[in-house]
Motif scaffolding. Sequence first.
Motif, PDB file in Angstrom:
ATOM      1  N   LYS A 302      16.613  32.507 -22.499  1.00 25.92           N
ATOM      2  CA  LYS A 302      17.781  33.049 -23.070  1.00 25.92           C
ATOM      3  C   LYS A 302      18.825  33.330 -21.877  1.00 25.92           C
ATOM      4  CE  LYS A 302      19.922  36.517 -26.058  1.00 25.92           C
ATOM      5  NZ  LYS A 302      19.853  37.981 -26.735  1.00 25.92           N
ATOM      6  N   LEU A 303      19.581  32.181 -21.857  1.00 23.31           N
ATOM      7  CA  LEU A 303      20.574  32.098 -20.746  1.00 23.31           C
ATOM      8  C   LEU A 303      21.836  33.117 -21.106  1.00 23.31           C
ATOM      9  CD1 LEU A 303      20.584  28.249 -20.249  1.00 23.31           C
ATOM     10  CD2 LEU A 303      19.454  29.910 -18.880  1.00 23.31           C
ATOM     11  N   ASN A 304      22.106  33.971 -20.222  1.00 23.06           N
ATOM     12  CA  ASN A 304      23.568  34.767 -20.269  1.00 23.06           C
ATOM     13  C   ASN A 304      24.461  34.627 -19.118  1.00 23.06           C
ATOM     14  OD1 ASN A 304      22.269  36.037 -18.164  1.00 23.06           O
ATOM     15  ND2 ASN A 304      21.618  37.766 -19.481  1.00 23.06           N
ATOM     16  N   THR A 305      25.341  35.239 -19.150  1.00 26.26           N
ATOM     17  CA  THR A 305      26.211  35.117 -18.059  1.00 26.26           C
ATOM     18  C   THR A 305      25.711  35.342 -16.474  1.00 26.26           C
ATOM     19  OG1 THR A 305      27.937  36.190 -19.263  1.00 26.26           O
ATOM     20  CG2 THR A 305      28.431  36.072 -17.149  1.00 26.26           C
ATOM     21  N   ILE A 306      24.832  36.239 -16.326  1.00 29.17           N
ATOM     22  CA  ILE A 306      24.287  36.326 -14.957  1.00 29.17           C
ATOM     23  C   ILE A 306      23.494  34.995 -14.613  1.00 29.17           C
ATOM     24  CG2 ILE A 306      22.384  37.579 -13.623  1.00 29.17           C
ATOM     25  CD1 ILE A 306      22.820  39.739 -15.630  1.00 29.17           C
ATOM     26  N   THR A 307      22.542  34.111 -15.431  1.00 28.55           N
ATOM     27  CA  THR A 307      21.844  33.147 -15.278  1.00 28.55           C
ATOM     28  C   THR A 307      22.870  31.817 -14.975  1.00 28.55           C
ATOM     29  OG1 THR A 307      21.599  32.962 -17.661  1.00 28.55           O
ATOM     30  CG2 THR A 307      19.785  33.586 -16.243  1.00 28.55           C
ATOM     31  N   TRP A 308      23.940  31.740 -15.649  1.00 26.13           N
ATOM     32  CA  TRP A 308      24.680  30.690 -15.611  1.00 26.13           C
ATOM     33  C   TRP A 308      25.701  30.888 -14.267  1.00 26.13           C
ATOM     34  CZ3 TRP A 308      24.908  26.367 -18.626  1.00 26.13           C
ATOM     35  CH2 TRP A 308      24.488  26.626 -19.795  1.00 26.13           C
ATOM     36  N   SER A 309      25.818  31.994 -14.170  1.00 24.21           N
ATOM     37  CA  SER A 309      26.835  32.132 -12.766  1.00 24.21           C
ATOM     38  C   SER A 309      25.773  31.913 -11.614  1.00 24.21           C
ATOM     39  CB  SER A 309      27.161  33.568 -12.632  1.00 24.21           C
ATOM     40  OG  SER A 309      26.385  34.603 -12.556  1.00 24.21           O
ATOM     41  N   ALA A 310      24.446  32.191 -11.586  1.00 29.28           N
ATOM     42  CA  ALA A 310      23.472  32.046 -10.346  1.00 29.28           C
ATOM     43  C   ALA A 310      23.567  30.503 -10.167  1.00 29.28           C
ATOM     44  CB  ALA A 310      22.101  32.599 -10.772  1.00 29.28           C
ATOM     45  N   MET A 311      23.539  29.607 -11.439  1.00 31.20           N
ATOM     46  CA  MET A 311      23.417  28.174 -11.478  1.00 31.20           C
ATOM     47  C   MET A 311      24.445  27.566 -11.039  1.00 31.20           C
ATOM     48  SD  MET A 311      20.798  25.998 -11.812  1.00 31.20           S
ATOM     49  CE  MET A 311      21.259  25.411 -10.451  1.00 31.20           C
ATOM     50  N   ILE A 312      25.764  27.899 -11.442  1.00 30.13           N
ATOM     51  CA  ILE A 312      26.955  27.592 -10.894  1.00 30.13           C
ATOM     52  C   ILE A 312      27.346  27.730  -9.391  1.00 30.13           C
ATOM     53  CG2 ILE A 312      29.357  27.793 -11.225  1.00 30.13           C
ATOM     54  CD1 ILE A 312      28.874  28.221 -14.174  1.00 30.13           C
ATOM     55  N   GLY A 313      26.892  28.986  -9.087  1.00 34.14           N
ATOM     56  CA  GLY A 313      26.996  29.268  -7.766  1.00 34.14           C
ATOM     57  C   GLY A 313      26.146  28.483  -6.838  1.00 34.14           C
ATOM     58  N   GLY A 314      24.730  28.002  -7.005  1.00 33.74           N
ATOM     59  CA  GLY A 314      24.216  27.351  -6.508  1.00 33.74           C
ATOM     60  C   GLY A 314      24.631  25.959  -6.448  1.00 33.74           C
ATOM     61  N   PHE A 315      25.070  25.302  -7.482  1.00 37.55           N
ATOM     62  CA  PHE A 315      25.402  23.922  -7.377  1.00 37.55           C
ATOM     63  C   PHE A 315      26.958  24.114  -6.399  1.00 37.55           C
ATOM     64  CE2 PHE A 315      24.040  22.922 -11.771  1.00 37.55           C
ATOM     65  CZ  PHE A 315      23.163  22.120 -11.262  1.00 37.55           C
ATOM     66  N   ALA A 316      27.611  25.127  -6.366  1.00 44.25           N
ATOM     67  CA  ALA A 316      28.804  25.176  -5.293  1.00 44.25           C
ATOM     68  C   ALA A 316      28.495  25.132  -4.183  1.00 44.25           C
ATOM     69  CB  ALA A 316      29.451  26.573  -5.661  1.00 44.25           C
ATOM     70  N   MET A 317      27.504  26.299  -3.410  1.00 52.67           N
ATOM     71  CA  MET A 317      27.180  26.148  -2.157  1.00 52.67           C
ATOM     72  C   MET A 317      26.360  24.816  -1.618  1.00 52.67           C
ATOM     73  SD  MET A 317      23.758  28.435  -1.988  1.00 52.67           S
ATOM     74  CE  MET A 317      24.341  29.793  -2.907  1.00 52.67           C
ATOM     75  N   CYS A 327      28.277  22.387 -15.769  1.00 51.88           N
ATOM     76  CA  CYS A 327      27.527  23.418 -16.173  1.00 51.88           C
ATOM     77  C   CYS A 327      28.287  24.569 -16.658  1.00 51.88           C
ATOM     78  CB  CYS A 327      26.752  24.068 -14.709  1.00 51.88           C
ATOM     79  SG  CYS A 327      25.221  25.273 -15.203  1.00 51.88           S
ATOM     80  N   PHE A 328      29.506  24.547 -16.412  1.00 51.72           N
ATOM     81  CA  PHE A 328      30.722  25.593 -16.782  1.00 51.72           C
ATOM     82  C   PHE A 328      30.863  25.032 -18.294  1.00 51.72           C
ATOM     83  CE2 PHE A 328      34.826  26.860 -17.916  1.00 51.72           C
ATOM     84  CZ  PHE A 328      34.807  28.419 -17.407  1.00 51.72           C
ATOM     85  N   THR A 329      31.125  23.738 -18.453  1.00 48.46           N
ATOM     86  CA  THR A 329      31.246  23.194 -19.713  1.00 48.46           C
ATOM     87  C   THR A 329      30.176  23.561 -20.863  1.00 48.46           C
ATOM     88  OG1 THR A 329      32.403  21.424 -18.850  1.00 48.46           O
ATOM     89  CG2 THR A 329      31.754  20.998 -21.006  1.00 48.46           C
ATOM     90  N   ARG A 330      28.975  23.335 -20.410  1.00 50.54           N
ATOM     91  CA  ARG A 330      27.908  23.649 -20.961  1.00 50.54           C
ATOM     92  C   ARG A 330      27.850  25.154 -21.618  1.00 50.54           C
ATOM     93  NH1 ARG A 330      22.135  22.406 -18.301  1.00 50.54           N
ATOM     94  NH2 ARG A 330      21.588  23.714 -20.019  1.00 50.54           N
ATOM     95  N   MET A 331      28.190  25.870 -20.451  1.00 49.62           N
ATOM     96  CA  MET A 331      28.130  27.317 -20.879  1.00 49.62           C
ATOM     97  C   MET A 331      29.231  27.805 -21.901  1.00 49.62           C
ATOM     98  SD  MET A 331      29.167  30.536 -18.239  1.00 49.62           S
ATOM     99  CE  MET A 331      30.863  29.947 -18.317  1.00 49.62           C
ATOM    100  N   GLU A 332      30.236  27.083 -21.821  1.00 46.88           N
ATOM    101  CA  GLU A 332      31.428  27.246 -22.846  1.00 46.88           C
ATOM    102  C   GLU A 332      30.916  26.758 -24.132  1.00 46.88           C
ATOM    103  OE1 GLU A 332      35.671  27.915 -21.007  1.00 46.88           O
ATOM    104  OE2 GLU A 332      35.074  25.695 -21.391  1.00 46.88           O
ATOM    105  N   LYS A 333      30.370  25.716 -24.159  1.00 47.42           N
ATOM    106  CA  LYS A 333      29.593  25.211 -25.474  1.00 47.42           C
ATOM    107  C   LYS A 333      28.623  25.903 -26.118  1.00 47.42           C
ATOM    108  CE  LYS A 333      30.785  20.344 -24.706  1.00 47.42           C
ATOM    109  NZ  LYS A 333      30.455  19.040 -24.549  1.00 47.42           N
ATOM    110  N   ALA A 334      27.798  26.722 -25.291  1.00 42.04           N
ATOM    111  CA  ALA A 334      26.737  27.560 -25.794  1.00 42.04           C
ATOM    112  C   ALA A 334      27.378  28.839 -26.209  1.00 42.04           C
ATOM    113  CB  ALA A 334      25.832  27.773 -24.557  1.00 42.04           C
ATOM    114  N   GLY A 335      28.776  29.222 -26.320  1.00 42.41           N
ATOM    115  CA  GLY A 335      29.356  30.470 -26.419  1.00 42.41           C
ATOM    116  C   GLY A 335      29.205  31.528 -25.656  1.00 42.41           C
ATOM    117  N   VAL A 336      28.904  31.352 -24.341  1.00 42.22           N
ATOM    118  CA  VAL A 336      28.971  32.037 -23.364  1.00 42.22           C
ATOM    119  C   VAL A 336      30.185  32.440 -22.743  1.00 42.22           C
ATOM    120  CG1 VAL A 336      27.592  33.199 -21.437  1.00 42.22           C
ATOM    121  CG2 VAL A 336      26.456  31.975 -23.242  1.00 42.22           C
ATOM    122  N   LYS A 337      30.901  33.807 -22.662  1.00 45.09           N
ATOM    123  CA  LYS A 337      31.959  33.811 -22.054  1.00 45.09           C
ATOM    124  C   LYS A 337      31.689  34.001 -20.612  1.00 45.09           C
ATOM    125  CE  LYS A 337      36.398  36.537 -22.133  1.00 45.09           C
ATOM    126  NZ  LYS A 337      37.109  37.817 -22.843  1.00 45.09           N
TER     127      LYS A 337
END
Length: 611
Positions: A302-317, A327-337
């Motif tokens: 079950k992915l939530n904002t915490i897990t999405w932000s960790a993954m996006i931050g990982g790609f960023a660094m 990843c951000f687009t996938r998150m929005e499509k999953a309905g996670v704000k």
Amino acid sequence: MRHLTQVHAHFIKIAQIHDPLAAAEILRFCSLSDRRDLDYARKVFNQMREPNCFSYNTLIRAFSESNDDEALHALLLFYQMICDGFVLPNKYTFPSVLKACAKMGRLLEGKQVHGLIVKFGFVYDEFVVSNLVRMFVMCGEMDDAHVLFYKNIVEFGNGSKLVGDKRRQEGNIVLWNVMIDGYVEIGKFRASRDLFDKMPQRSAVSWNVMISGYAQNGKFREAIEMFHEMQMGDVRPNYVTLVSVLPAISRLGALELGKWVHLYAEKNEIEIDDVLGSALIDMYSKCGSIEKAVQVFERIPKLNTITWSAMIGGFAMHGQAKDALDCFTRMEKAGVKASDVVYIGILSACSHAGLVEDGRFFFNHMVNVDGLEPRMVHYGCMVDLLGRAGLLEEAEELISNMPFQPDDVIWKALLGACKMHDNIGMGKRVAKVLMDLAPQDSGAYVGLSNMYASSGNWEGVAELRLKMKQMDIRKDPGCSWIELDGMIHEFLVEDDSHPKAKEIHSMLEEISEELKLLGYRPKTTQVLLNMDEEAKESTLHYHSEKIAIAFGLISTNPETTLRIVKNLRMCEDCHSSIKLISKVYKRRIIVRDRKRFHHFENGSCSCMDYW
């Protein structure tokens, strides 16, 4: 609660509501259950003709476990109990009252409660005493906590006045843990470690307090050493242990140890939920294994904002901006704000890849679509994005229009951009602001000094260095780490303290010769000291990341990936050199500096020289 009110009504209807047991059970449910309603509980209590000690304790405990406002009601109810005198407090009353005092920082009331504990004869009850010590600790009164602790551990430790050997032992462990945690909270790590070493018996909590305390206060090596000690002992790491040690592993880039933690969690069926999963994603990302981070991310149920932000931050660094945006687009499509932390990752990704228009879009999207107020860190990302792209005036204008006063990090980002684009005029102005804002921070002095040195203004360099000396301002030394066989090896600039220093020196000489054969010449403009070219070349030769790489080359099998962590931003000469080293020695070399990751392979870098 709907069902409870029906039962309550039934008791009133059949005239059984004044039965002490019935009323107490109704009170217990609406006070302590997951569906509690404290307003209803207060009304039930007030309708009791003669509330017993159990009922008082129930409501006092409920108030003490709620917010600060409700915690005050716990003290008022206890005051009512004492003043009425119909019911005397027992050993279950005082822990909740002390918890309320601790939560609100009410030291004076806590001392008064201490007096009542003595008066009613509960000074030898481990549970009461541990809560009393905790109250003093949380109120910052470590001296009183220390006296009380030793009085109970040393004076009464023989068990003559305590009940039950097993209970005494468990109570003592709680006391030790409370004291250790207290010293950790105020930063007295030597005192906390001394107590820890003296403990007759330790629990998982004892280890977790020390590990998390070290990790949260920047003592990453100590946290990992403590974790290694725990691995050798009888107490097994638990969920909290893993979550506590992973940030330290991440910071030092200890990938092998991080892999052990992940495997341990799976073998021992410790649930990898959003918190532990995010910590693992962060660890793999910061240890240079973004592929493993993605694997962990995809397996979290079950992915939530915490897990999405960790993954996006990982790609960023890692400079993988496209993956971060996808990843951000996938998150929005999953309905996670998206949270404000998610936007930090997205804006950082845009900055590392030079995606100025995308950065502007997401900054506006955060405000206008998701309704989030930008924090200092978001403005910092935008200043960094604009500065790297050479839009210095726009970056400075953004700082001027911020709704709050910019901090030193914002100005440092702009100063770094001034150096990158040789804008000495703006650099002087920004450095002056920084010196006024943080006079003891070396960043402004070093940044401006480097700009002077790059332009050959050695008089300006000398003046700044003299000023730093007079004010006792010191530059952070360059330091790099490499993990081999579970051991972390640390190297400083021109470091010859390692047991294999001679072999490392020989490998550095070999590297230098190999690069010369390829026509490479050291970028001596990166040496910001007034010395001859030969001396400058020698200085570049012994930068900490080069020493770490040389050690890695002599200590690993051919084609083994080398992972280096550096505390400062890598210099241009090291960046160019490592590209060639990766080609000559056919190695994949991953370097994490203060800003981002660089993946060197076959003579090129993942940053595409935009850094």
